[in-house]
Design an enzyme around this catalytic site. Structure first.
Site, PDB file in Angstrom:
ATOM      1  N   LEU A  37      -5.653  10.249 -11.568  1.00 24.52           N
ATOM      2  CA  LEU A  37      -6.187   9.008 -12.111  1.00 24.52           C
ATOM      3  C   LEU A  37      -7.672   8.831 -11.831  1.00 24.52           C
ATOM      4  O   LEU A  37      -8.332   8.000 -12.468  1.00 24.52           O
ATOM      5  CB  LEU A  37      -5.411   7.812 -11.549  1.00 24.52           C
ATOM      6  CG  LEU A  37      -3.907   7.778 -11.822  1.00 24.52           C
ATOM      7  CD1 LEU A  37      -3.343   6.403 -11.471  1.00 24.52           C
ATOM      8  CD2 LEU A  37      -3.582   8.120 -13.264  1.00 24.52           C
ATOM      9  N   THR A 101      -2.445  -7.718  -9.629  1.00 19.82           N
ATOM     10  CA  THR A 101      -2.407  -8.303  -8.300  1.00 19.82           C
ATOM     11  C   THR A 101      -2.841  -9.766  -8.281  1.00 19.82           C
ATOM     12  O   THR A 101      -3.580 -10.218  -9.167  1.00 19.82           O
ATOM     13  CB  THR A 101      -3.337  -7.499  -7.367  1.00 19.82           C
ATOM     14  OG1 THR A 101      -3.442  -8.135  -6.096  1.00 19.82           O
ATOM     15  CG2 THR A 101      -4.735  -7.385  -7.952  1.00 19.82           C
ATOM     16  N   TYR A 125     -11.895  -4.745  -5.141  1.00 26.27           N
ATOM     17  CA  TYR A 125     -10.522  -4.403  -5.520  1.00 26.27           C
ATOM     18  C   TYR A 125     -10.021  -5.333  -6.618  1.00 26.27           C
ATOM     19  O   TYR A 125      -9.499  -4.879  -7.653  1.00 26.27           O
ATOM     20  CB  TYR A 125      -9.607  -4.474  -4.294  1.00 26.27           C
ATOM     21  CG  TYR A 125      -8.135  -4.408  -4.632  1.00 26.27           C
ATOM     22  CD1 TYR A 125      -7.562  -3.234  -5.119  1.00 26.27           C
ATOM     23  CD2 TYR A 125      -7.317  -5.525  -4.470  1.00 26.27           C
ATOM     24  CE1 TYR A 125      -6.214  -3.179  -5.445  1.00 26.27           C
ATOM     25  CE2 TYR A 125      -5.970  -5.475  -4.780  1.00 26.27           C
ATOM     26  CZ  TYR A 125      -5.425  -4.309  -5.272  1.00 26.27           C
ATOM     27  OH  TYR A 125      -4.084  -4.261  -5.589  1.00 26.27           O
TER      28      TYR A 125
END
Length: 300
Positions: A37, A101, A125
């Site tokens: 990835l 998330t 993130y």
């Protein structure tokens, strides 16, 4: 009719492993060697050689603090790679399932976040995961994006196992108590994912979009730690810890700021996909039984 085969990424991770265990012979599992990835350019060609009937992508860059230094890598893995998978799925006319998330939100307030609420990641993130959501939605096709929170299982590197290790070594511990959310047991997440995908495929029109998917209820990290220790002692686990002090996030600074409100509203999950999640306490009980065995449970 079951979807077969389903390609699952990140099979050595908590959710990927649970998906592989739940899908049995219907799964084609790939790890970093088969599908890198961090190199999104080769993903489409690899998927053409596998030709799955659906793709579920739990693989992700999840090092929240390290992402502050490696945002380009986090974005490649969490946004650019999923975009290539989504593009393949759109072109092939197959469903794509991706996980996001609670970190896409800024964490203010106390109300559980709805899917349509304004996002505002606090760190790299969260930005990388939000970028993944946006790229997938822009590509279109049949897709489900599941925002989840506080994922753990019986064997992985996670909060539960960290607490158990520290609890066996230390008499005193300090855990933050002002961050609220739902710990999510990976096997519960995997089971719900498969059921939701099958329900979506059976609908007259595939209900593409973002959904919140985590265990029910709400707690904080300090209360979660206390529950972990209590459940471990029920199973006869010897722990040294005798006191767990509740502290504010400001007393435990980290490179990446964490959201204080990670509560996720799951009304859309229930009304559209027909999924109701067990409470987080049930997940913890099942995790401990998997970890230590029902036979080790102490009599009341």
């Amino acid at each position: 009719m079951p979807i077969d085969p389903v390609l699952v990424t990140g099979i050595t991770g908590q959710v990927g492993g649970a998906l592989v265990a739940g899908l049995y012979e219907r799964v084609v599992g790939v790890g970093r060697e088969e599908l890198n990835l961090s190199d999104p350019q080769n993903i489409y060609k690899t998927l053409e050689s596998i030709r799955p009937a659906a793709i579920i992508n739990p693989a992700a860059y999840t090092l929240v603090d390290k992402a502050e230094e490696e945002e380009m890598l986090a974005t490649a893995i969490n946004a650019d790679a999923p975009a290539e998978m989504a593009r393949y799925c759109r072109d092939a006319g197959i469903p794509f399932v991706h996980y996001s998330t609670d970190y896409v939100f800024d964490g203010h307030g106390e109300r559980p976040w709805k899917e349509e609420d304004a996002t505002g990641p606090l760190g790299a993130y969260g930005r990388s995961k939000l970028a993944g959501e946006q790229k997938i939605a822009a590509i279109g096709g049949k897709y489900l994006i599941f925002r989840t929170s506080w994922v753990y299982d019986a064997t992985g590197k996670n909060f539960v196992n960290t607490m158990l290790r520290f609890g066996a070594e230390r008499e005193q511990m300090r855990v933050v108590s002002d961050q609220f959310g739902a710990p999510t047991y990976a096997p519960h997440l995997a089971t719900a994912t498969v059921e939701a995908l099958e329900n979506a495929v059976a609908m007259p029109a595939f209900p593409s979009g973002i959904y919140h998917l985590c265990n029910g209820g709400v707690t904080n990290w300090h209360a979660f730690a206390e529950a972990i220790f209590a459940e471990a002692r029920v199973h006869g686990v010897a722990l040294k810890v005798s006191a767990v002090e509740a502290i504010p996030s400001s007393a435990y600074p980290t490179p990446a700021k964490r959201p204080t409100n990670s509560r996720l509203n799951m009304d859309k999950l229930r009304t559209v996909l027909g999924i109701t999640m067990p409470d987080w306490t049930e997940g913890l009980k099942e995790c401990m039984e998997e970890k230590y065995g029902e036979s080790h449970r102490l009599s009341a």
